[in-house]
Scaffold this active site. Structure first.
Site, PDB file in Angstrom:
ATOM      1  CB  THR A 116      34.521  50.602  44.704  1.00 18.76           C
ATOM      2  OG1 THR A 116      35.468  50.126  43.741  1.00 18.76           O
ATOM      3  CG2 THR A 116      34.587  49.722  45.942  1.00 18.76           C
ATOM      4  CE1 TYR A 156      36.917  33.754  41.613  1.00 16.71           C
ATOM      5  CE2 TYR A 156      37.244  32.802  39.443  1.00 16.71           C
ATOM      6  CZ  TYR A 156      37.068  32.640  40.804  1.00 16.71           C
ATOM      7  OH  TYR A 156      37.040  31.385  41.348  1.00 16.71           O
ATOM      8  CE1 TYR A 189      38.586  52.078  40.379  1.00 17.41           C
ATOM      9  CE2 TYR A 189      36.353  51.321  39.938  1.00 17.41           C
ATOM     10  CZ  TYR A 189      37.335  51.710  40.841  1.00 17.41           C
ATOM     11  OH  TYR A 189      37.053  51.734  42.180  1.00 17.41           O
ATOM     12  CE  LYS A 212      38.255  55.747  41.038  1.00 17.93           C
ATOM     13  NZ  LYS A 212      38.002  54.590  41.908  1.00 17.93           N
TER      14      LYS A 212
END
Length: 304
Positions: free
Chosen positions: A58, A119, A145, A173
């Protein structure tokens, strides 16, 4: 090898532990990818105590980059550091995620991190099929993730348990900030490496079994987070808890202004010798008032 900190999972060939900053992607004044500054930042965090790096998370603004830029970032960081590189490869589609993972493996990344598809809603069966396909396409370890606040797709504990059984899946993560979920996932899947993905939960993550921390604060002050981990690993939990309090203060300072602007602003306040530039639109930089406030807060903490 850890001392008193949690051990990595037995299915993780990299044995990830310690501090893993989600390194930034640098841009020049025209908003173009700045490979030299991207490399310099990755080297900066490793030189100051990071144990591995995670480009294209990110903080790396991966969703703002085109496919070619993403690949250039991975190549740049792999060449820049003498530390494990776990490259972000996640995309909404399985096909594109696999293409990114294959490229990362080809250019020397030590592992890949695949954010849950975003999305479109993806159910548990779809998530399992996605990670099975990605892990089957490469020989480097794959890390899940989990950041449902950004992707809109949350993995259930039973789905994580199924994903854990896929050959090639090495760890998770977790940036859900859901401590009960994380604690149960760790308890049920000791073969996986778990990385705490929020600066608000570095100490807590270590306490419940995470072997490492993915810290945005470590992008700016890797020494601080490395000291926290080292204190915990040597059994000085009081010192580690004290340093977590400092991380809370830094985190609060970095959260001023527009989303994600804090890390690059704070980096510009350090004498690093490189300039990572601003954020890519529509993300935007802090105004002068917020920048001055961040500088004041970090100066009062003795960090700049």
């Amino acid at each position: 090898m850890t001392q008193t900190a949690p051990e990595p999972g037995t299915s993780d060939p990299l044995g990830l532990c310690g501090v893993v900053p989600p390194t930034v992607t640098a841009f020049d004044d025209e908003g173009r990818l700045d490979e030299a500054a991207t490399a310099a930042h990755a080297a900066f965090v490793v030189d100051r105590g990071a144990d591995a790096v995670f480009p294209l998370g990110t903080n790396g603004e991966f969703a703002m980059l085109n496919a070619e830029e993403r690949r250039r970032v991975v190549e740049t960081v792999v060449d820049a550091v003498d530390a494990p590189v776990i490259a972000g490869v996640g995309c909404p589609s399985t096909r594109e995620t696999i293409a990114n993972a294959e490229h990362a493996e080809r250019v020397g990344a030590d592992g890949v991190v695949a954010v849950t598809p975003y999305y479109y809603p993806v159910d548990g069966d779809g998530a399992v099929a996605h990670y099975r396909a990605v892990a089957g396409a490469v020989d480097v370890p794959v890390y899940v993730y989990h950041i449902p606040s950004k992707t809109g797709n949350e993995l259930s504990l039973s789905t994580i348990e199924t994903i854990a059984g896929i050959d090639g899946i090495a760890g998770v993560k977790d940036s859900s900030k859901n401590v009960p979920w994380l604690a149960q996932a760790i308890d049920s899947n000791p073969e996986l490496t778990f990385l705490a993905g929020s600066d608000s939960l570095l100490f807590t993550g270590l306490e419940i079994g995470c072997s490492g921390v993915v810290s945005a604060v470590a992008n700016v002050f890797p020494e601080l987070v490395a000291d926290l981990y080292a204190a915990y690993d040597t059994g000085d939990e009081a010192r580690a808890s004290e340093l977590q309090s400092t991380v809370f203060d830094v985190r609060s300072a970095l959260k001023r202004g527009p989303y994600m602007s804090g890390v690059k602003t704070a980096l510009s306040l350090r004498d690093t010798g490189f300039d990572v530039g601003g954020l890519r639109a529509p993300l935007r930089a802090m105004d002068d008032a917020d920048r001055a406030a961040v500088e004041t807060e970090l100066t009062e903490l003795g960090l700049v």
